[in-house]
Motif scaffolding. Structure first.
Motif, PDB file in Angstrom:
ATOM      1  N   MET A  35       0.830  -1.206  -0.156  1.00 40.46           N
ATOM      2  CA  MET A  35      -0.276   0.167   0.025  1.00 40.46           C
ATOM      3  C   MET A  35       0.893   1.257  -0.127  1.00 40.46           C
ATOM      4  N   ILE A  45      -8.140   4.936   2.205  1.00 39.79           N
ATOM      5  CA  ILE A  45      -7.518   4.222   1.248  1.00 39.79           C
ATOM      6  C   ILE A  45      -8.223   4.404   0.027  1.00 39.79           C
ATOM      7  N   GLU A  91      -8.916   2.616  -2.971  1.00 41.23           N
ATOM      8  CA  GLU A  91      -8.667   1.337  -3.446  1.00 41.23           C
ATOM      9  C   GLU A  91      -8.113   1.045  -5.154  1.00 41.23           C
ATOM     10  N   LYS A  92      -8.599   1.997  -5.842  1.00 47.47           N
ATOM     11  CA  LYS A  92      -8.288   1.681  -7.344  1.00 47.47           C
ATOM     12  C   LYS A  92      -6.919   2.074  -7.525  1.00 47.47           C
ATOM     13  N   GLN A 129      -4.632   1.941  -4.773  1.00 42.33           N
ATOM     14  CA  GLN A 129      -3.951   1.348  -3.683  1.00 42.33           C
ATOM     15  C   GLN A 129      -3.013   2.290  -3.205  1.00 42.33           C
ATOM     16  N   GLN A 130      -3.620   3.476  -2.616  1.00 42.47           N
ATOM     17  CA  GLN A 130      -2.891   4.402  -1.962  1.00 42.47           C
ATOM     18  C   GLN A 130      -3.624   5.189  -0.993  1.00 42.47           C
ATOM     19  N   SER A 144     -12.943  -4.041   2.925  1.00 40.31           N
ATOM     20  CA  SER A 144     -12.729  -2.647   3.152  1.00 40.31           C
ATOM     21  C   SER A 144     -11.821  -3.053   4.773  1.00 40.31           C
ATOM     22  N   LEU A 190      -8.492  -4.641   4.400  1.00 38.84           N
ATOM     23  CA  LEU A 190      -7.325  -3.767   3.671  1.00 38.84           C
ATOM     24  C   LEU A 190      -6.865  -2.949   4.822  1.00 38.84           C
ATOM     25  N   SER A 238      -3.122  -2.861   6.362  1.00 40.83           N
ATOM     26  CA  SER A 238      -2.177  -1.616   6.106  1.00 40.83           C
ATOM     27  C   SER A 238      -1.835  -0.798   7.180  1.00 40.83           C
TER      28      SER A 238
END
Length: 132
Positions: free
Chosen positions: A1, A27, A29-30, A32-33, A92, A95, A99
């Motif tokens: 991430m 976050i 998601e598209k 990844q940041q 979610s 994720l 991270s």
């Protein structure tokens, strides 16, 4: 991430210059940041902060909490809050959970960490209790 540079920059401004009361991170998601979603001005309150947390989506946040100790000293502590409501999507939650530690390490200067799954777990009383 990946962590967007802006996240660290805004955190440093909160820590050093006290330009912000809080920062909400999301976050994306598209890509990844982790990005900055909302900045709370120095005049904003803890209620403004909690109102900016979505009811059924996960977020990370930092909050600069000012308080007065029993010895009557003005102090401040920076809280890192991992917001993961029960109603958010399982993917979610996973994720954000996976991270969290890496992102948290990017924010040098956080003094208290808090995990919340509903608003009562990050009430002002809990924040005050953890600050002292």
């Amino acid at each position: 991430m990946a962590v967007h540079d802006d996240c660290k920059l805004k955190f440093l401004e909160l820590k050093a210059k006290r330009n912000y009361r809080f920062i909400v991170f999301k976050i994306e998601e598209k890509i990844q940041q982790v990005i900055v979603e909302k900045l709370g001005g120095p005049e904003e309150t803890y209620d403004d902060f909690t109102a900016s947390m979505p009811a059924n989506e996960c977020r990370y946040a930092v909050f600069d909490f000012d308080f007065i100790t029993d010895e009557n000293c003005q102090k401040s502590k920076i809280f890192f809050i991992s917001w993961s409501p029960d109603t958010s999507r399982v993917r979610s939650k996973m994720l954000y959970a996976s991270s969290k530690d890496r992102f948290r390490r990017e924010l040098d200067g956080v003094q208290v960490e808090l995990q919340a799954t509903d608003p009562s777990e990050m009430s002002l009383d809990i924040i005050k209790g953890r600050a002292l």
